[in-house]
Design a protein around this motif. Sequence first.
Motif, PDB file in Angstrom:
ATOM      1  N   ILE A 169      37.278  18.500  46.213  1.00 59.61           N
ATOM      2  CA  ILE A 169      38.009  18.975  45.028  1.00 59.61           C
ATOM      3  C   ILE A 169      39.496  18.661  45.165  1.00 59.61           C
ATOM      4  N   GLU A 170      40.037  18.913  46.368  1.00 61.15           N
ATOM      5  CA  GLU A 170      41.464  18.652  46.590  1.00 61.15           C
ATOM      6  C   GLU A 170      41.803  17.184  46.358  1.00 61.15           C
ATOM      7  N   ASN A 171      40.910  16.280  46.818  1.00 58.13           N
ATOM      8  CA  ASN A 171      41.147  14.856  46.612  1.00 58.13           C
ATOM      9  C   ASN A 171      41.264  14.509  45.141  1.00 58.13           C
ATOM     10  N   ILE A 172      40.355  15.070  44.355  1.00 58.93           N
ATOM     11  CA  ILE A 172      40.365  14.765  42.913  1.00 58.93           C
ATOM     12  C   ILE A 172      41.632  15.319  42.271  1.00 58.93           C
ATOM     13  N   VAL A 173      42.012  16.557  42.643  1.00 60.03           N
ATOM     14  CA  VAL A 173      43.204  17.182  42.063  1.00 60.03           C
ATOM     15  C   VAL A 173      44.445  16.371  42.438  1.00 60.03           C
ATOM     16  N   ASP A 174      44.523  15.961  43.704  1.00 55.63           N
ATOM     17  CA  ASP A 174      45.683  15.160  44.152  1.00 55.63           C
ATOM     18  C   ASP A 174      45.804  13.877  43.342  1.00 55.63           C
ATOM     19  N   GLU A 175      44.672  13.231  43.135  1.00 51.20           N
ATOM     20  CA  GLU A 175      44.662  11.967  42.396  1.00 51.20           C
ATOM     21  C   GLU A 175      45.213  12.186  40.981  1.00 51.20           C
ATOM     22  N   VAL A 176      44.770  13.257  40.335  1.00 49.13           N
ATOM     23  CA  VAL A 176      45.220  13.542  38.967  1.00 49.13           C
ATOM     24  C   VAL A 176      46.709  13.875  38.950  1.00 49.13           C
ATOM     25  N   LEU A 180      45.941  19.103  32.445  1.00 49.18           N
ATOM     26  CA  LEU A 180      45.618  18.635  33.793  1.00 49.18           C
ATOM     27  C   LEU A 180      44.160  18.955  34.162  1.00 49.18           C
ATOM     28  N   ILE A 181      43.709  20.163  33.766  1.00 44.93           N
ATOM     29  CA  ILE A 181      42.306  20.519  34.037  1.00 44.93           C
ATOM     30  C   ILE A 181      41.374  19.535  33.343  1.00 44.93           C
TER      31      ILE A 181
END
Length: 495
Positions: A438-445, A467-468
Amino acid sequence: MENEKYDVVIGLEIHMESKTKSKMFCSCLNNPNESVPNTNICPICMGHPGTLPVINKEAIDNIIKLGLALNCKIADYTKFDRKNYFYPDLPKGYQISQFDYPIARDGYLEIKGENVPKLIRINRIHQEEDAGRLAHDNDKTSMVDFNRAGVPLMELVTEPDFTSADEVVNFAKELQLIARYLDVSDANMEKGEMRIEVNLSLKRKGDKKLGTKVEVKNLNSFKSVEKAILFEIGRQSKMLDNGEKIIQETRGFHDVKQVTLSQRSKEESHEYRYFPEPDLPPLEIGEERTSELKAEIPELPSSKRLRLEAEYGISDYKTIEMFADNKDFAEYFEKVATEILNWMQHERIEQNKYFELIKIAVNYLTSDLIGLNNGQIIDFSSKIDPENFAEFTVLIYKGDISSKMAKIILKEMYDLNKDPTHIIKDKGLKQIDDISEIENIVDEVLKRNGVAIQDYKNGKTASFQFLIGQIMALSKGKINPDKAKEVLLQKLENI
Ligand code: ADP
Ligand code: ZN
Ligand code: MG
């Protein structure tokens, strides 16, 4: 609707076509869907002289069942009478009916009243036979179809216990439902399988004596029943206000104009010259037969409503009605509920979470699944195995699939009747729950949306939603939305 000056008094006469294999007094088929005129006819139902009627046991059983379901007393002794009148679609010149010894009498049905439940007393239910049907072509030619002549009819008469259109419609709908549960009539108003006649009078508020009643016919939907009652209340109030006298008459409801029009002054019962039917013996209905039929009566809508609430914790009135109105759909739901219990055991989910799971199942059943089926409420057993639906419910409960994924999976289940676990595997739909993923996806965004971050920092809360949305999109809807929000919030605070 409260009327200031007058009390509204209404009693009903309701005919229902009895569901039987053959007609009332002959062996012709009773097929309401026969489209070729004069197919199911014979000398008996055509009223030829010298023919003899024979009583249809199935029809009598239907009335006894309806009577028992409506808390009536069932007659030990009953007989048939001729009701004489002329009509072109009545070849015999009389109908075989029942005059003084109806099969069922003195019952009641509880309905929703204005605030509290209300008991409507039922005077009688007796056996009749239907007449034929006339069709008029261009007002020049009239044709007659005798397929319906001699079809058994159940006539129910209530006491004048109704005081509003709402009460009448509630009663009629409940009666229709009961007839369908008992499978004694399909009772479709639009098809003429259920015909309601409204008797309505007004009296000055508080008066004891009932006013003169008017009978309204030609009501072929619940809407027409309601409209006709409201119209009659208005018409009769105006007449009484003007000091005019109400005449006892039969009026017909005009569907297009939405008014009632006088048809004829009401005949008195002695004008029919009722007399005992000489070709039929009286009937004795024994205690034994009555109790046998009693045993065949299924759970009725009123008990079902109470049980659904108690057994599954369903408190929403609309959901309860949906299940009460659709017997097959309710049976499907109950199968799902049983399977949910099995799954709960299997997954070691605590017993006290049962209502929570039921609630999830009910939500998806009553909205999404019916939506997939174009709004048609059916028994879904052939579409989705109840066991699969229960598994689906458990997956949602455990948070293994998001609501977004649930919709995709349900559609696949509906289209292919496959179990949800297989669909999740095949489509790679498993929810992303792992925090580092999840953190990887959030960082990418976050990396791609510097402006939105700035806007958020400047107090624009809509940017958070944006952002969500990006995170959901990047994960193809698979990310656990609650966890994603948590991670995003944390990260934004630390930027
Ligand atoms: P009739 O002999 O004119 O057919 P019934 O006594 O058989 O009259 O009643 C026929 C229907 O009319 C029943 O449903 C009854 O409840 C209803 N009814 C009787 N009197 C009144 C009244 N004064 N106002 C409204 N409805 C009435
Ligand atoms: Zn026949
Ligand atoms: Mg009458």
